[in-house]
Scaffold this motif. Structure first.
Motif, PDB file in Angstrom:
ATOM      1  N   LEU A 120       0.851  -1.187   0.000  1.00 27.05           N
ATOM      2  CA  LEU A 120       0.000   0.000   0.000  1.00 27.05           C
ATOM      3  C   LEU A 120       0.886   1.236   0.000  1.00 27.05           C
ATOM      4  O   LEU A 120       1.738   1.384   0.887  1.00 27.05           O
ATOM      5  N   LEU A 121       0.683   2.098  -0.970  1.00 28.37           N
ATOM      6  CA  LEU A 121       1.541   3.267  -1.159  1.00 28.37           C
ATOM      7  C   LEU A 121       0.699   4.517  -1.277  1.00 28.37           C
ATOM      8  O   LEU A 121      -0.504   4.456  -1.571  1.00 28.37           O
ATOM      9  N   GLN A 122       1.356   5.631  -1.091  1.00 27.44           N
ATOM     10  CA  GLN A 122       0.717   6.925  -1.279  1.00 27.44           C
ATOM     11  C   GLN A 122       1.048   7.456  -2.671  1.00 27.44           C
ATOM     12  O   GLN A 122       2.095   7.135  -3.251  1.00 27.44           O
ATOM     13  N   SER A 123       0.154   8.240  -3.188  1.00 22.59           N
ATOM     14  CA  SER A 123       0.381   8.868  -4.481  1.00 22.59           C
ATOM     15  C   SER A 123       1.702   9.640  -4.464  1.00 22.59           C
ATOM     16  O   SER A 123       1.988  10.353  -3.498  1.00 22.59           O
ATOM     17  N   GLY A 124       2.489   9.477  -5.527  1.00 20.27           N
ATOM     18  CA  GLY A 124       3.775  10.145  -5.618  1.00 20.27           C
ATOM     19  C   GLY A 124       4.952   9.339  -5.127  1.00 20.27           C
ATOM     20  O   GLY A 124       6.109   9.696  -5.383  1.00 20.27           O
ATOM     21  N   GLU A 125       4.692   8.245  -4.432  1.00 22.11           N
ATOM     22  CA  GLU A 125       5.772   7.424  -3.893  1.00 22.11           C
ATOM     23  C   GLU A 125       6.397   6.547  -4.975  1.00 22.11           C
ATOM     24  O   GLU A 125       5.891   6.434  -6.093  1.00 22.11           O
ATOM     25  N   CYS A 126       7.514   5.925  -4.594  1.00 18.50           N
ATOM     26  CA  CYS A 126       8.237   5.019  -5.477  1.00 18.50           C
ATOM     27  C   CYS A 126       8.231   3.616  -4.872  1.00 18.50           C
ATOM     28  O   CYS A 126       8.102   3.449  -3.659  1.00 18.50           O
ATOM     29  N   ARG A 127       8.371   2.633  -5.737  1.00 20.05           N
ATOM     30  CA  ARG A 127       8.473   1.240  -5.264  1.00 20.05           C
ATOM     31  C   ARG A 127       9.132   0.423  -6.348  1.00 20.05           C
ATOM     32  O   ARG A 127       8.865   0.621  -7.537  1.00 20.05           O
ATOM     33  N   LEU A 153      11.134  -4.017 -11.553  1.00 17.20           N
ATOM     34  CA  LEU A 153      10.353  -2.916 -12.100  1.00 17.20           C
ATOM     35  C   LEU A 153      10.409  -1.775 -11.101  1.00 17.20           C
ATOM     36  O   LEU A 153       9.799  -1.852 -10.040  1.00 17.20           O
ATOM     37  N   GLN A 154      11.173  -0.757 -11.450  1.00 17.30           N
ATOM     38  CA  GLN A 154      11.239   0.444 -10.613  1.00 17.30           C
ATOM     39  C   GLN A 154      10.100   1.357 -11.026  1.00 17.30           C
ATOM     40  O   GLN A 154       9.988   1.724 -12.194  1.00 17.30           O
ATOM     41  N   MET A 155       9.282   1.728 -10.064  1.00 22.21           N
ATOM     42  CA  MET A 155       8.131   2.573 -10.332  1.00 22.21           C
ATOM     43  C   MET A 155       8.271   3.861  -9.543  1.00 22.21           C
ATOM     44  O   MET A 155       8.549   3.829  -8.338  1.00 22.21           O
ATOM     45  N   SER A 156       8.083   4.969 -10.205  1.00 23.08           N
ATOM     46  CA  SER A 156       8.184   6.260  -9.526  1.00 23.08           C
ATOM     47  C   SER A 156       6.929   7.083  -9.784  1.00 23.08           C
ATOM     48  O   SER A 156       6.157   6.790 -10.705  1.00 23.08           O
ATOM     49  N   ASN A 157       6.737   8.099  -8.957  1.00 22.93           N
ATOM     50  CA  ASN A 157       5.583   8.993  -9.085  1.00 22.93           C
ATOM     51  C   ASN A 157       4.289   8.191  -9.276  1.00 22.93           C
ATOM     52  O   ASN A 157       3.522   8.424 -10.207  1.00 22.93           O
ATOM     53  N   LEU A 158       4.078   7.250  -8.388  1.00 27.04           N
ATOM     54  CA  LEU A 158       2.920   6.371  -8.512  1.00 27.04           C
ATOM     55  C   LEU A 158       1.618   7.135  -8.350  1.00 27.04           C
ATOM     56  O   LEU A 158       1.528   8.109  -7.590  1.00 27.04           O
ATOM     57  N   ASN A 201       5.742 -19.861 -22.086  1.00 22.93           N
ATOM     58  CA  ASN A 201       5.216 -18.636 -21.487  1.00 22.93           C
ATOM     59  C   ASN A 201       4.871 -18.947 -20.032  1.00 22.93           C
ATOM     60  O   ASN A 201       4.086 -19.867 -19.765  1.00 22.93           O
ATOM     61  N   HIS A 202       5.461 -18.223 -19.100  1.00 18.47           N
ATOM     62  CA  HIS A 202       5.234 -18.507 -17.692  1.00 18.47           C
ATOM     63  C   HIS A 202       4.816 -17.236 -16.960  1.00 18.47           C
ATOM     64  O   HIS A 202       5.249 -16.141 -17.306  1.00 18.47           O
ATOM     65  N   TRP A 203       3.999 -17.437 -15.916  1.00 12.74           N
ATOM     66  CA  TRP A 203       3.495 -16.310 -15.129  1.00 12.74           C
ATOM     67  C   TRP A 203       3.770 -16.530 -13.650  1.00 12.74           C
ATOM     68  O   TRP A 203       3.721 -17.658 -13.158  1.00 12.74           O
ATOM     69  N   GLY A 204       4.031 -15.429 -12.953  1.00 11.28           N
ATOM     70  CA  GLY A 204       4.048 -15.466 -11.507  1.00 11.28           C
ATOM     71  C   GLY A 204       2.631 -15.411 -10.985  1.00 11.28           C
ATOM     72  O   GLY A 204       1.666 -15.279 -11.750  1.00 11.28           O
ATOM     73  N   GLN A 205       2.502 -15.497  -9.677  1.00 13.16           N
ATOM     74  CA  GLN A 205       1.162 -15.516  -9.065  1.00 13.16           C
ATOM     75  C   GLN A 205       0.570 -14.119  -8.938  1.00 13.16           C
ATOM     76  O   GLN A 205      -0.625 -13.969  -8.693  1.00 13.16           O
ATOM     77  N   GLY A 206       1.397 -13.106  -9.138  1.00  7.69           N
ATOM     78  CA  GLY A 206       0.927 -11.730  -9.062  1.00  7.69           C
ATOM     79  C   GLY A 206       1.116 -11.132  -7.680  1.00  7.69           C
ATOM     80  O   GLY A 206       1.134 -11.860  -6.679  1.00  7.69           O
ATOM     81  N   ILE A 207       1.253  -9.819  -7.639  1.00  9.20           N
ATOM     82  CA  ILE A 207       1.409  -9.130  -6.363  1.00  9.20           C
ATOM     83  C   ILE A 207       0.635  -7.817  -6.431  1.00  9.20           C
ATOM     84  O   ILE A 207       0.647  -7.129  -7.447  1.00  9.20           O
ATOM     85  N   GLN A 208      -0.030  -7.508  -5.340  1.00  4.96           N
ATOM     86  CA  GLN A 208      -0.904  -6.338  -5.308  1.00  4.96           C
ATOM     87  C   GLN A 208      -0.100  -5.073  -5.033  1.00  4.96           C
ATOM     88  O   GLN A 208       0.739  -5.030  -4.115  1.00  4.96           O
ATOM     89  N   VAL A 209      -0.369  -4.059  -5.831  1.00  6.21           N
ATOM     90  CA  VAL A 209       0.126  -2.706  -5.578  1.00  6.21           C
ATOM     91  C   VAL A 209      -1.093  -1.798  -5.499  1.00  6.21           C
ATOM     92  O   VAL A 209      -1.882  -1.741  -6.445  1.00  6.21           O
ATOM     93  N   THR A 210      -1.246  -1.131  -4.378  1.00  5.64           N
ATOM     94  CA  THR A 210      -2.370  -0.228  -4.178  1.00  5.64           C
ATOM     95  C   THR A 210      -1.832   1.165  -3.890  1.00  5.64           C
ATOM     96  O   THR A 210      -1.015   1.342  -2.986  1.00  5.64           O
ATOM     97  N   VAL A 211      -2.286   2.124  -4.678  1.00  9.09           N
ATOM     98  CA  VAL A 211      -1.828   3.507  -4.520  1.00  9.09           C
ATOM     99  C   VAL A 211      -3.023   4.362  -4.119  1.00  9.09           C
ATOM    100  O   VAL A 211      -4.009   4.443  -4.852  1.00  9.09           O
ATOM    101  N   SER A 212      -2.921   4.985  -2.977  1.00  5.26           N
ATOM    102  CA  SER A 212      -4.012   5.833  -2.495  1.00  5.26           C
ATOM    103  C   SER A 212      -3.668   7.301  -2.758  1.00  5.26           C
ATOM    104  O   SER A 212      -2.506   7.693  -2.774  1.00  5.26           O
ATOM    105  N   SER A 213      -4.705   8.079  -2.927  1.00  7.96           N
ATOM    106  CA  SER A 213      -4.499   9.507  -3.234  1.00  7.96           C
ATOM    107  C   SER A 213      -4.324  10.329  -1.975  1.00  7.96           C
ATOM    108  O   SER A 213      -4.550   9.862  -0.871  1.00  7.96           O
TER     109      SER A 213
END
Length: 115
Positions: free
Chosen positions: A11-18, A80-85, A103-115
């Motif tokens: 869980l991240l805030q708007s503008g953060e990086c991850r 995957l570097q993500m900025s200004n989320l 073709n292979h997939w991971g199980q996925g991971i949640q990224v939630t960005v709140s305003s």
């Protein structure tokens, strides 16, 4: 067979990086094209960015300038570097490996960005 496991969501805030990480099993990791996809609630899965076995990168328009994909073949990892989320980046992020018909997939991971 390649197995992929994603790390780094949360869980991240708007503008953060991850930075998301994806750990891959298998001894031929370096020969695979790797990619990050995402799926937002109620939407289809979409490509975020990809990186070839020769380190050529490709980004969807929304990711250009904010996201950076990279790989470390010695560690069998892709990042995957993500900025200004933004809240619109809220999604489940998936790691993908691709080579020919494999073709292979991971199980996925949640990224939630709140305003």
């Amino acid at each position: 067979q390649v197995q992929l496991v994603e790390f780094g969501g949360g869980l991240l805030q708007s503008g953060e990086c991850r930075t998301l990480s994806c750990a891959a099993s298998g001894s031929v990791f370096s020969t695979y094209e790797m990619a990050w996809y995402r799926q937002a609630p109620g939407k289809g899965r979409e490509l975020v960015a990809s990186i070839s076995s020769t380190d050529t990168t490709n980004y969807k328009e929304f990711a250009k300038g904010r996201f950076t994909i990279s790989r470390d073949n010695a560690k069998n990892a892709v990042y995957l570097q993500m900025s200004n989320l933004k809240p619109d980046d809220t999604a489940v992020y998936y790691c993908n490996s691709h080579r020919g018909s494999r073709n292979h997939w991971g199980q996925g991971i949640q990224v939630t960005v709140s305003s």
